[in-house]
Write a protein that holds these residues in place. Structure first.
Motif, PDB file in Angstrom:
ATOM      1  N   THR A   1       0.818  -1.208   0.000  1.00  0.00           N
ATOM      2  CA  THR A   1       0.000   0.000   0.000  1.00  0.00           C
ATOM      3  C   THR A   1       0.853   1.259   0.000  1.00  0.00           C
ATOM      4  O   THR A   1       0.582   2.216  -0.723  1.00  0.00           O
ATOM      5  N   ARG A   2       1.871   1.277   0.847  1.00  0.00           N
ATOM      6  CA  ARG A   2       2.821   2.388   0.939  1.00  0.00           C
ATOM      7  C   ARG A   2       4.216   1.792   1.047  1.00  0.00           C
ATOM      8  O   ARG A   2       4.467   0.978   1.930  1.00  0.00           O
ATOM      9  N   ILE A   3       5.123   2.223   0.232  1.00  0.00           N
ATOM     10  CA  ILE A   3       6.426   1.568   0.169  1.00  0.00           C
ATOM     11  C   ILE A   3       7.274   1.835   1.408  1.00  0.00           C
ATOM     12  O   ILE A   3       8.119   1.015   1.797  1.00  0.00           O
ATOM     13  N   TYR A   4       7.059   2.970   2.105  1.00  0.00           N
ATOM     14  CA  TYR A   4       7.967   3.331   3.194  1.00  0.00           C
ATOM     15  C   TYR A   4       7.975   2.350   4.366  1.00  0.00           C
ATOM     16  O   TYR A   4       9.020   2.200   5.025  1.00  0.00           O
ATOM     17  N   PRO A   5       6.875   1.637   4.705  1.00  0.00           N
ATOM     18  CA  PRO A   5       6.968   0.685   5.829  1.00  0.00           C
ATOM     19  C   PRO A   5       7.915  -0.480   5.591  1.00  0.00           C
ATOM     20  O   PRO A   5       8.169  -1.258   6.519  1.00  0.00           O
ATOM     21  N   ALA A   6       8.475  -0.600   4.389  1.00  0.00           N
ATOM     22  CA  ALA A   6       9.469  -1.649   4.153  1.00  0.00           C
ATOM     23  C   ALA A   6      10.654  -1.512   5.098  1.00  0.00           C
ATOM     24  O   ALA A   6      11.295  -2.508   5.462  1.00  0.00           O
ATOM     25  N   VAL A   7      10.953  -0.292   5.532  1.00  0.00           N
ATOM     26  CA  VAL A   7      12.098  -0.079   6.426  1.00  0.00           C
ATOM     27  C   VAL A   7      11.839  -0.676   7.806  1.00  0.00           C
ATOM     28  O   VAL A   7      12.783  -0.939   8.562  1.00  0.00           O
ATOM     29  N   PHE A   8      10.570  -0.930   8.145  1.00  0.00           N
ATOM     30  CA  PHE A   8      10.260  -1.514   9.459  1.00  0.00           C
ATOM     31  C   PHE A   8      10.653  -2.983   9.536  1.00  0.00           C
ATOM     32  O   PHE A   8      10.720  -3.552  10.628  1.00  0.00           O
ATOM     33  N   ALA A   9      10.878  -3.595   8.385  1.00  0.00           N
ATOM     34  CA  ALA A   9      11.219  -5.020   8.380  1.00  0.00           C
ATOM     35  C   ALA A   9      12.536  -5.285   9.100  1.00  0.00           C
ATOM     36  O   ALA A   9      12.690  -6.332   9.744  1.00  0.00           O
TER      37      ALA A   9
ATOM     38  N   ARG B   1      -0.128  -4.209 -15.889  1.00  0.00           N
ATOM     39  CA  ARG B   1       1.204  -4.298 -16.474  1.00  0.00           C
ATOM     40  C   ARG B   1       2.150  -3.216 -15.936  1.00  0.00           C
ATOM     41  O   ARG B   1       2.179  -2.915 -14.770  1.00  0.00           O
ATOM     42  N   GLY B   2       2.882  -2.577 -16.844  1.00  0.00           N
ATOM     43  CA  GLY B   2       3.943  -1.667 -16.443  1.00  0.00           C
ATOM     44  C   GLY B   2       3.475  -0.438 -15.705  1.00  0.00           C
ATOM     45  O   GLY B   2       4.209   0.096 -14.865  1.00  0.00           O
ATOM     46  N   GLU B   3       2.275   0.049 -16.014  1.00  0.00           N
ATOM     47  CA  GLU B   3       1.825   1.268 -15.350  1.00  0.00           C
ATOM     48  C   GLU B   3       1.595   1.059 -13.864  1.00  0.00           C
ATOM     49  O   GLU B   3       1.692   2.006 -13.079  1.00  0.00           O
ATOM     50  N   PHE B   4       1.308  -0.173 -13.461  1.00  0.00           N
ATOM     51  CA  PHE B   4       1.180  -0.463 -12.025  1.00  0.00           C
ATOM     52  C   PHE B   4       2.508  -0.219 -11.324  1.00  0.00           C
ATOM     53  O   PHE B   4       2.573   0.469 -10.300  1.00  0.00           O
ATOM     54  N   TRP B   5       3.602  -0.773 -11.850  1.00  0.00           N
ATOM     55  CA  TRP B   5       4.919  -0.596 -11.234  1.00  0.00           C
ATOM     56  C   TRP B   5       5.371   0.854 -11.300  1.00  0.00           C
ATOM     57  O   TRP B   5       5.954   1.372 -10.340  1.00  0.00           O
ATOM     58  N   GLU B   6       5.102   1.497 -12.420  1.00  0.00           N
ATOM     59  CA  GLU B   6       5.540   2.868 -12.602  1.00  0.00           C
ATOM     60  C   GLU B   6       4.889   3.813 -11.600  1.00  0.00           C
ATOM     61  O   GLU B   6       5.565   4.606 -10.933  1.00  0.00           O
ATOM     62  N   HIS B   7       3.573   3.727 -11.464  1.00  0.00           N
ATOM     63  CA  HIS B   7       2.854   4.701 -10.645  1.00  0.00           C
ATOM     64  C   HIS B   7       2.786   4.316  -9.169  1.00  0.00           C
ATOM     65  O   HIS B   7       2.661   5.191  -8.315  1.00  0.00           O
ATOM     66  N   SER B   8       2.868   3.034  -8.870  1.00  0.00           N
ATOM     67  CA  SER B   8       2.783   2.608  -7.467  1.00  0.00           C
ATOM     68  C   SER B   8       4.120   2.687  -6.748  1.00  0.00           C
ATOM     69  O   SER B   8       4.162   2.984  -5.550  1.00  0.00           O
ATOM     70  N   PHE B   9       5.219   2.428  -7.455  1.00  0.00           N
ATOM     71  CA  PHE B   9       6.522   2.327  -6.794  1.00  0.00           C
ATOM     72  C   PHE B   9       7.594   3.198  -7.444  1.00  0.00           C
ATOM     73  O   PHE B   9       8.193   4.051  -6.790  1.00  0.00           O
ATOM     74  N   LEU B  10       7.856   3.005  -8.731  1.00  0.00           N
ATOM     75  CA  LEU B  10       8.993   3.656  -9.373  1.00  0.00           C
ATOM     76  C   LEU B  10       8.851   5.174  -9.401  1.00  0.00           C
ATOM     77  O   LEU B  10       9.844   5.901  -9.270  1.00  0.00           O
ATOM     78  N   TYR B  11       7.637   5.652  -9.548  1.00  0.00           N
ATOM     79  CA  TYR B  11       7.417   7.103  -9.595  1.00  0.00           C
ATOM     80  C   TYR B  11       7.938   7.788  -8.339  1.00  0.00           C
ATOM     81  O   TYR B  11       8.523   8.880  -8.398  1.00  0.00           O
ATOM     82  N   HIS B  12       7.750   7.143  -7.193  1.00  0.00           N
ATOM     83  CA  HIS B  12       8.117   7.777  -5.923  1.00  0.00           C
ATOM     84  C   HIS B  12       9.626   7.846  -5.731  1.00  0.00           C
ATOM     85  O   HIS B  12      10.112   8.642  -4.914  1.00  0.00           O
ATOM     86  N   ALA B  13      10.369   7.015  -6.448  1.00  0.00           N
ATOM     87  CA  ALA B  13      11.830   7.060  -6.348  1.00  0.00           C
ATOM     88  C   ALA B  13      12.408   8.257  -7.095  1.00  0.00           C
ATOM     89  O   ALA B  13      13.495   8.735  -6.761  1.00  0.00           O
TER      90      ALA B  13
END
Length: 290
Positions: free
Chosen positions: A120-128, A169-181
């Motif tokens: 849902t939000r990529i930032y909680p990955a750091v909590f791992a 497809r690709g727009e999912f990765w682009e807008h959900s994750f890669l865009y924020h980088a």
């Protein structure tokens, strides 16, 4: 609206989230236009309940525990952001539920929540990192409890991503994750990186320039993650503060990511530190008002 019509939610050019959020907001079309706002406000209510349980687990009971929960429940930032239809109330609720599950040693459920959170939000990955270390043993050892956390998290994340990859497809990765980088925002931005983004708004910035700006953020997050894993709730709050403070883009709703954790982290304050903490909170509130 696009998803309700069977199309991609990314047809709305400002939509930069996982399709899960749009899916949860479909009642806006089918039931009432304010359904999503009600949902996110209910998440705030549930977050305050989870917050009270966490505070009680730290040894605070009765009216004092309720008072700590009310600091979030009646927080004007949380109320305003959720009632305008922003999904960060859902994120805060899931973070607190994740910490509560960890506190109650429900490791598998913690992993499920963490996997959904990161999707849902990529930032909680750091909590791992602190969550892994908090389960004890050498950092490199994949104990049974650590696997019970990591495997469900990876499975939930992978399954959700696989489903939406098939659909979008690709727009999912682009807008959900890669865009924020690589995101840049020189208008609505409280970040320390605001000035150079403003000065280079009309020109091209090399791809490595955006990544280099993230190096201090990554270093601080890792150092915090390995320093205090035994104080998981406080470590998660400190990581959230660091993530926001060092991020290339900061908007008002980002403050919710760590404000919801402050009442729990406050239980780790040393005796006599209350006055300084109150002074810091007053200064923080004054800065927000300005």
């Amino acid at each position: 609206r696009h998803m309700a019509a069977g199309a991609s939610p990314y047809l709305r050019h400002t939509y930069r989230y996982t399709p899960t959020i749009a899916l949860l907001c479909l009642p806006n079309i089918w039931v009432h236009p304010a359904a999503g706002k009600v949902l996110f406000s209910l998440c705030n209510l549930r977050a305050s309940v989870a917050l009270r349980h966490l505070v009680v687990a730290r040894g605070v009971e009765g009216a004092r525990a309720t008072w700590w929960a009310c600091l979030w429940l009646f927080n004007p930032i949380a109320i305003q952001i959720s009632t305008r239809g922003n999904a960060d109330g859902l994120t805060c609720c899931l973070v607190l539920e994740f910490l509560l599950a960890m506190r109650r040693k429900r490791t598998v459920w913690s992993g499920v929540l963490l996997g959904f959170l990161v999707h849902t939000r990529i930032y909680p990955a750091v909590f791992a990192l602190p969550a892994w270390l908090s389960l004890g043993g050498p950092w490199w050892w994949p104990s049974q409890r650590r696997l019970a956390l990591a495997l469900p998290a990876a499975l939930v994340f992978a399954l959700l991503c696989a489903v939406f990859h098939v659909l979008y497809r690709g727009e999912f990765w682009e807008h959900s994750f890669l865009y924020h980088a690589t995101r840049r925002d020189h208008r609505h931005n409280f970040s320390v990186h605001h000035l150079w983004q403003y000065l280079t708004a009309e020109g091209a910035v090399p791809w490595w320039g955006l990544w280099v700006a993230s190096v201090p953020q990554l270093v601080v997050l890792v150092v915090l993650g390995v320093s205090f894993p035994q104080l998981l709730e406080t470590t998660v709050m400190l990581q959230s503060v660091a993530f926001v403070a060092f991020n290339k883009v900061i908007t008002a709703q980002y403050f919710m990511w760590y404000v919801c954790l402050m009442p729990v982290a406050a239980q780790d304050l040393r005796p006599g530190a209350g006055r300084r903490a109150c002074a810091a909170l007053v200064a923080y509130g004054a800065a927000q008002g300005l």
